[in-house]
Scaffold this active site. Structure first.
Site, PDB file in Angstrom:
ATOM      1  N   HIS A   1      -3.597  -5.196   0.515  1.00 44.06           N
ATOM      2  CA  HIS A   1      -3.095  -5.604   1.831  1.00 44.06           C
ATOM      3  C   HIS A   1      -3.152  -7.123   1.987  1.00 44.06           C
ATOM      4  O   HIS A   1      -4.116  -7.661   2.544  1.00 44.06           O
ATOM      5  CB  HIS A   1      -3.920  -4.954   2.939  1.00 44.06           C
TER       6      HIS A   1
ATOM      7  N   GLU B   1      -1.643  -8.872   4.031  1.00 42.94           N
ATOM      8  CA  GLU B   1      -1.521  -9.243   5.445  1.00 42.94           C
ATOM      9  C   GLU B   1      -2.824  -9.069   6.223  1.00 42.94           C
ATOM     10  O   GLU B   1      -2.967  -9.611   7.335  1.00 42.94           O
ATOM     11  CB  GLU B   1      -0.410  -8.415   6.115  1.00 42.94           C
TER      12      GLU B   1
ATOM     13  N   CYS C   1       0.836  -1.208   0.000  1.00 45.07           N
ATOM     14  CA  CYS C   1       0.000   0.000   0.000  1.00 45.07           C
ATOM     15  C   CYS C   1       0.876   1.267   0.000  1.00 45.07           C
ATOM     16  O   CYS C   1       1.514   1.574  -0.993  1.00 45.07           O
ATOM     17  CB  CYS C   1      -0.986  -0.025   1.160  1.00 45.07           C
TER      18      CYS C   1
END
Length: 236
Positions: A181, A183, A99
């Site tokens: 994202h 994660e 990001c």
């Protein structure tokens, strides 16, 4: 066998939710990208905490997190981060940007970044992989490379979506930027949507649509995590 060592450059402060549930974003990243027997170090770059330049050679790879700050900003820590990323590029060190990290990598290495006039992108986004993609070692052991993957959103373009022209890019085999994202878990994104709604950053209808999208579809988290781990570890 030498212990693998990685560093997370955390460009955001821990939210109350992530701190309470996960103990901080550091733990979220290590759970997603780390493996047993590795050492991961945390540097809160958003607070001016950086590794010594003379210590960079000791690391096998680096991850730059997302951030509420603008990658095109001129805060001192952002400028220092850009200089450090230029140094890591010259050293041919593995660097994964997520990001904000994706955007600041682009800026540091000669790309152009600016305000997204299409506004927030929150929820699940289908990322299409470029058809005539040159060989990428970190994609090879996925078997047949999928035409697209769903990811949570908040040099060579290898992925794009209907919202973002550059969802993924690489430079050589040592730089990888991902706009989404990989994660994030669903609960982290739900909490982020609520926080943005509560501080009037997004409209209620936008928030409800984003949540609905999360309810009816699943992100390809395992695949994205594998891509990131393969890139960082050079698992060919």
């Amino acid at each position: 066998m030498d212990e693998k060592r990685y560093a997370l450059f955390l460009a955001a402060k821990d939210s109350d939710y992530v701190l309470k549930v996960y103990g901080g974003y550091f733990n979220v990243f290590v759970a997603a990208f780390g493996e047993e027997g590795e050492r991961w170090d945390l540097f809160r770059v958003v607070e001016g905490d950086f590794p010594d330049f003379n210590e960079l050679h000791k690391y096998d790879g680096f991850v730059i997190s997302g951030s509420p700050y603008d990658a095109y900003g001129n805060d001192n820590w952002i400028l220092k981060l850009c200089f450090m990323l230029q140094t890591l590029d010259a050293m041919q060190k593995k660097v994964l940007g997520i990001c904000f990290g994706h955007q600041v990598l682009c800026r540091a290495l000669g790309g152009k970044v600016g305000k997204a006039y299409t506004g927030w992108d929150i929820g699940l986004r289908r990322v299409r992989i470029v058809n005539d993609l040159a060989p990428c070692s970190f994609l090879e052991d996925l078997g047949e490379i999928p035409g697209s993957l769903s990811i949570m959103e908040c040099a060579e373009v290898i992925g794009f979506s209907d919202k973002t022209g550059v969802e993924m890019f690489t430079i050589g085999d040592h730089i990888l930027g991902i706009q989404g994202h990989p994660e994030y878990t669903k609960d982290i994104l739900y909490n982020l949507i609520d926080r943005l709604l509560n501080n009037n950053s997004i409209e209620r209808e936008f928030a409800e649509n984003a949540k609905f999208g999360l309810e009816i579809a699943e992100p390809d988290r395992k695949c994205w995590e594998k891509i990131c781990r393969n890139f960082l570890k050079g698992n060919l």
